[in-house]
Scaffold this active site. Structure first.
Site, PDB file in Angstrom:
ATOM      1  N   GLY A  15      13.819  79.832  54.783  1.00 34.19           N
ATOM      2  CA  GLY A  15      14.705  79.576  53.637  1.00 34.19           C
ATOM      3  C   GLY A  15      15.055  80.876  52.928  1.00 34.19           C
ATOM      4  N   ARG A  76      16.331  79.433  60.976  1.00 26.92           N
ATOM      5  CA  ARG A  76      15.126  78.820  61.535  1.00 26.92           C
ATOM      6  C   ARG A  76      15.323  78.906  63.049  1.00 26.92           C
ATOM      7  NH1 ARG A  76      15.401  76.005  56.460  1.00 26.92           N
ATOM      8  NH2 ARG A  76      13.510  76.670  55.399  1.00 26.92           N
ATOM      9  N   ASP A 107       5.698  80.722  54.398  1.00 27.56           N
ATOM     10  CA  ASP A 107       4.462  80.597  55.172  1.00 27.56           C
ATOM     11  C   ASP A 107       4.734  80.263  56.644  1.00 27.56           C
ATOM     12  OD1 ASP A 107       5.233  78.028  54.035  1.00 27.56           O
ATOM     13  OD2 ASP A 107       3.444  77.246  55.002  1.00 27.56           O
ATOM     14  N   THR A 130      10.262  83.302  49.011  1.00 24.47           N
ATOM     15  CA  THR A 130      10.563  81.871  48.939  1.00 24.47           C
ATOM     16  C   THR A 130      10.710  81.446  47.485  1.00 24.47           C
ATOM     17  OG1 THR A 130       9.586  79.658  49.139  1.00 24.47           O
ATOM     18  CG2 THR A 130       8.074  81.485  49.361  1.00 24.47           C
ATOM     19  N   ASP A 132      10.045  78.708  46.385  1.00 25.89           N
ATOM     20  CA  ASP A 132       9.068  77.658  46.055  1.00 25.89           C
ATOM     21  C   ASP A 132       7.750  78.168  45.464  1.00 25.89           C
ATOM     22  OD1 ASP A 132      10.761  75.638  46.805  1.00 25.89           O
ATOM     23  OD2 ASP A 132      10.079  75.634  48.893  1.00 25.89           O
ATOM     24  N   ASP A 134       5.060  78.841  46.804  1.00 26.44           N
ATOM     25  CA  ASP A 134       3.936  78.011  47.259  1.00 26.44           C
ATOM     26  C   ASP A 134       3.104  78.704  48.336  1.00 26.44           C
ATOM     27  OD1 ASP A 134       5.928  77.972  49.109  1.00 26.44           O
ATOM     28  OD2 ASP A 134       5.811  75.833  49.536  1.00 26.44           O
ATOM     29  N   ARG A 176      10.509  70.845  48.040  1.00 26.15           N
ATOM     30  CA  ARG A 176      10.214  69.711  48.925  1.00 26.15           C
ATOM     31  C   ARG A 176       8.729  69.404  48.969  1.00 26.15           C
ATOM     32  NH1 ARG A 176      14.184  70.734  53.682  1.00 26.15           N
ATOM     33  NH2 ARG A 176      13.090  72.655  53.430  1.00 26.15           N
TER      34      ARG A 176
HETATM   35  P1  ADP Z   1       9.614  79.440  55.910  1.00 24.73           P
HETATM   36  O1  ADP Z   1       9.282  80.788  56.457  1.00 24.73           O
HETATM   37  O2  ADP Z   1      10.622  79.515  54.810  1.00 24.73           O
HETATM   38  O3  ADP Z   1       8.351  78.660  55.564  1.00 24.73           O
HETATM   39  P2  ADP Z   1       9.987  77.843  58.348  1.00 24.73           P
HETATM   40  O4  ADP Z   1       8.717  77.085  58.199  1.00 24.73           O
HETATM   41  O5  ADP Z   1      11.208  77.109  58.752  1.00 24.73           O
HETATM   42  O6  ADP Z   1      10.414  78.634  57.047  1.00 24.73           O
HETATM   43  O7  ADP Z   1       9.726  78.996  59.437  1.00 24.73           O
HETATM   44  C1  ADP Z   1      10.709  79.940  59.761  1.00 24.73           C
HETATM   45  C2  ADP Z   1      10.641  80.301  61.219  1.00 24.73           C
HETATM   46  O8  ADP Z   1       9.382  80.886  61.541  1.00 24.73           O
HETATM   47  C3  ADP Z   1      10.749  79.124  62.173  1.00 24.73           C
HETATM   48  O9  ADP Z   1      12.066  78.679  62.368  1.00 24.73           O
HETATM   49  C4  ADP Z   1      10.191  79.748  63.449  1.00 24.73           C
HETATM   50  O10 ADP Z   1      11.139  80.567  64.066  1.00 24.73           O
HETATM   51  C5  ADP Z   1       9.049  80.585  62.893  1.00 24.73           C
HETATM   52  N1  ADP Z   1       7.785  79.826  62.945  1.00 24.73           N
HETATM   53  C6  ADP Z   1       7.277  78.984  62.021  1.00 24.73           C
HETATM   54  N2  ADP Z   1       6.121  78.430  62.427  1.00 24.73           N
HETATM   55  C7  ADP Z   1       5.900  78.936  63.668  1.00 24.73           C
HETATM   56  C8  ADP Z   1       4.867  78.754  64.660  1.00 24.73           C
HETATM   57  N3  ADP Z   1       3.841  77.929  64.440  1.00 24.73           N
HETATM   58  N4  ADP Z   1       4.984  79.422  65.825  1.00 24.73           N
HETATM   59  C9  ADP Z   1       6.021  80.254  66.052  1.00 24.73           C
HETATM   60  N5  ADP Z   1       7.019  80.467  65.171  1.00 24.73           N
HETATM   61  C10 ADP Z   1       6.964  79.822  63.998  1.00 24.73           C
END
Ligand code: ADP
Length: 326
Positions: A15, A76, A107, A130, A132, A134, A176
């Protein structure tokens, strides 16, 4: 002996959050100051896989500290969840000689970085970006202060019209899984109630409090609801309309305005400090950590310890909400 980092990549992932540009700027300029080559990676991990990587100069980040969004774009990336995807990403970095990466994201992005750095010998440093707020291990994340101030400004405006018409407004803010934006913006705007995902919603209690207020002709009320709260702003509006028919109820969903806009001074400041610290980590061999700020000091937390932080709604804070809005 740890190998020396000479060429670094920087990306924004997950995000978007206001202040990411200020963090990119800090990484690029601290890297160049320390004679590193710095590469921008577009659209998060997707750019690593697609080889959408370009060399950055000091001028590449001119005039961006005040801009929302991210000049590197974010995404993502499903392919990064796969071993083949990460292998491709590694091959692309390796071909360019990139031997350190700074990841600005949430995270989820940190989890991806942790898995990648375990599989391949490329150290990763995370910067918490982020809205959030969080992420456990840091008091602040890049973007939260801007987002919460945007919410406050919008809620203040809604209150003006609520006041003019004696209406109850239910305002949904982002979050969320987390109630930080709701809690902070709600207290700062004098909301009558704040509903967050971390706390079970007592609908009966909300309605009864409104009935009591209605009885003493306090008709202007603001309830701030986090996006991920179990009941939902729209549903709550329906219940209140049914139970208190002569109270006018409106629902406003603030939505994506909370992600945009020029970052606040605070977000620019922490983004600058964190971006600088990320490069220092790579230079000093402090690998595979994310940068946090706790009690105004920099902290370095192993990426595998990155977890979502849950807002504990302290009863004291709820008491403040109740007393100050009565
Ligand atoms: P944020 O970083 O804002 O929490 P996401 O949870 O969507 O957002 O994670 C962003 C990107 O990080 C994902 O689209 C993916 O490319 C990568 N990612 C997240 N979790 C994993 C994982 N367990 N293994 C590999 N890549 C991951």
């Amino acid at each position: 002996m740890e190998k020396k980092v000479t060429k670094i990549g920087v990306l924004t992932s997950g995000g978007d959050a206001p202040g990411m540009n200020a963090a990119i700027r800090a990484v690029v300029r601290t890297g160049i100051y320390n004679k590193l080559e710095v590469y921008g990676i577009k659209r998060g991990y997707q750019g690593m896989i697609d080889n959408d990587i370009f060399k950055m100069e000091s001028t590449s980040v001119a005039n961006i500290i005040q801009r929302g969004g991210t000049i590197l774009k974010t995404a993502r990336c499903k392919d990064f969840f796969t071993t083949e995807g990460r292998k491709k990403a590694y091959e692309n970095l390796n071909a360019l000689g990139i031997n350190g990466v700074v990841i600005i994201g949430g995270d989820g992005s940190f989890r991806g970085a942790q898995i990648f750095s375990r599989e391949y010998d490329i150290p990763c440093i995370g910067l918490p970006g982020t809205i959030d707020k969080d992420i456990a291990g840091t008091d602040f994340t890049i973007g939260f202060d801007t987002a919460v101030n945007t919410a406050v400004e919008a809620i203040d405006k809604v209150r003006d019209t609520a006041d003019a018409h004696d209406r109850l407004f239910i305002i949904e803010v982002m979050g969320r899984d987390s109630g930080y934006i709701a809690l902070h913006s709600g207290i700062a705007t004098g909301a009558e109630n704040i509903l967050i995902p971390e706390r079970k919603t007592d609908v009966e209690g909300v309605v009864n409090a409104l009935i009591e207020k209605h009885g003493r002709k306090k008709l202007v009320n603001i309830i701030v609801v986090a996006e991920g709260e179990e009941f939902g702003a729209v549903e709550l509006g329906k219940v209140i309309t049914e139970r208190i028919p002569d109270q006018e109820v409106r629902v406003t969903i603030l939505g994506h305005i909370q992600r945009g806009g020029s970052p606040t001074c605070f977000d620019r400041l922490i983004a600058s400090r964190m971006g600088y610290a990320a490069v220092e980590c790579l230079l000093e061999g402090r690998f595979n950590v994310f940068v946090g700020i706790l009690n105004n000091d920099m902290h370095y937390i192993p990426l595998d310890k990155a977890v979502k932080k849950k807002q504990r709604m302290s009863e004291d804070w709820m008491k403040i909400v109740k007393i100050l809005s009565s």
